[in-house]
Design a protein around this motif. Structure first.
Motif, PDB file in Angstrom:
ATOM      1  N   UNK A   1       3.227  10.501   0.258  1.00 46.88           N
ATOM      2  CA  UNK A   1       3.728   9.871   1.471  1.00 46.88           C
ATOM      3  C   UNK A   1       5.084   9.215   1.315  1.00 46.88           C
ATOM      4  N   UNK A   2       5.640   9.255   0.107  1.00 43.34           N
ATOM      5  CA  UNK A   2       6.952   8.657  -0.125  1.00 43.34           C
ATOM      6  C   UNK A   2       6.900   7.260  -0.692  1.00 43.34           C
ATOM      7  N   UNK A   3       5.695   6.752  -0.968  1.00 48.69           N
ATOM      8  CA  UNK A   3       5.566   5.432  -1.564  1.00 48.69           C
ATOM      9  C   UNK A   3       5.627   5.473  -3.075  1.00 48.69           C
ATOM     10  N   UNK A   4       5.515   4.295  -3.666  1.00 45.98           N
ATOM     11  CA  UNK A   4       5.576   4.119  -5.115  1.00 45.98           C
ATOM     12  C   UNK A   4       4.261   3.492  -5.570  1.00 45.98           C
ATOM     13  N   UNK A   5       3.847   3.816  -6.771  1.00 43.53           N
ATOM     14  CA  UNK A   5       2.614   3.236  -7.301  1.00 43.53           C
ATOM     15  C   UNK A   5       2.860   1.910  -7.994  1.00 43.53           C
ATOM     16  N   UNK A   6       2.010   0.942  -7.693  1.00 49.10           N
ATOM     17  CA  UNK A   6       1.908  -0.304  -8.460  1.00 49.10           C
ATOM     18  C   UNK A   6       1.119   0.043  -9.721  1.00 49.10           C
TER      19      UNK A   6
END
Length: 281
Positions: free
Chosen positions: A153-158
């Motif tokens: 989705x275009x997010x980044x993982x914590x």
């Protein structure tokens, strides 16, 4: 394009889901109604607009049930698809495909829902420089898949779990006797590659933390006014992460305060599924 997860990580999850669904006697409906040698051609199609994730889960569900089945993906994970778009076509043993159907769709719909919601958050903060990240508020057993869907989705993982970064939260601070002692102990214990993040709930705690040089400070449930004050105080000294009370109505204003990262638990704990169906053709 998002790098796919290896089959080695996905297949155990798929097999466990299939075993749960097949139960003690297998698919009694298919065995009762479908001749053992019947063949089936079918298409996975999305029924509303969204961002796709989880095609390899669908492929593996089919292949576990029928190793000779053919699975042809027509789009890729990370692609946007409008309602009615064909995502993949399958050919194989009818009993096997029907037994695999629900597991394939459960994972594909779930992951595509996470990717679609993440896409909405990412688009909401475009141009601000803020990054949208997920949290550990994931479905037990599905964390690797849901965090992959966030990337689609275009997010980044914590962080993935408790073992890949230190995150000192309010309860840690309380037990340790304050921000300073907690950070000092963490810094003394960890190796040079381990990042240290501290959660604070006030500007005073942020000021107290800065001399201990945490890598990241999580600003928990700060108002936009207090977020701007935190940015003025600490921007460039630590990575600033806003968290708590984030939704699609508030995320733009949070991003415009100048924080570096916005963590959103809703990406995984509240994403509605994207409706995908499997239809015989």
């Amino acid at each position: 394009m998002t790098a796919p997860l290896p089959d080695l990580l996905i297949e155990p999850i798929v097999r466990a889901a299939l075993a749960e669904d097949l139960g003690r006697a297998g698919d009694v409906t298919g065995a009762a109604c479908i001749p053992a040698d019947a063949r089936m051609n079918a298409v996975f199609a999305v029924r509303r607009d969204g961002r796709i994730s989880g095609l390899d889960c669908a492929r593996l569900a089919v292949k576990v049930m029928d190793p000779d089945a053919r699975f042809e993906a027509l789009v890729a994970d990370g692609d946007d698809a409008s309602a009615g778009t064909e995502l993949a076509r399958v050919w194989g043993n009818a009993r096997a495909l029907l037994a695999a159907e629900r597991v394939a769709l459960n994972l594909l719909c779930r992951m595509s829902g996470v990717a679609t919601l993440t896409r909405a958050y990412v688009r909401a903060v475009e141009g601000t420089g803020a990054k949208i990240v997920c949290t550990r508020k994931t479905t037990p057993g599905l964390r690797a898949l849901e965090k992959y869907a966030v990337r689609c989705g275009g997010g980044i993982n914590h962080r993935y779990g408790l073992d890949d970064a230190i995150l000192i939260k309010d309860n840690h601070v309380a037990v340790c006797g304050g921000v300073g002692p907690a950070l000092a102990r963490a810094r003394a214990e960890v190796g040079h590659l381990m990042k240290i993040e501290l959660e604070v709930d006030s500007l005073g705690q942020l000021e107290e933390a800065l001399p201990f040089r945490p890598d990241v400070v999580m600003l928990d449930n700060f108002s936009p006014e207090h977020l701007r004050a935190a940015v003025a105080l600490a921007k460039g000294k630590v990575v600033l992460e806003a968290s708590g009370g984030v939704n699609l109505d508030t995320v733009r204003a949070i991003a415009e305060t100048g924080v570096d990262v916005i963590s959103v638990g809703a990406l995984t704990h509240s994403a509605p599924v994207l409706d995908v169906g499997l239809d015989a053709i």
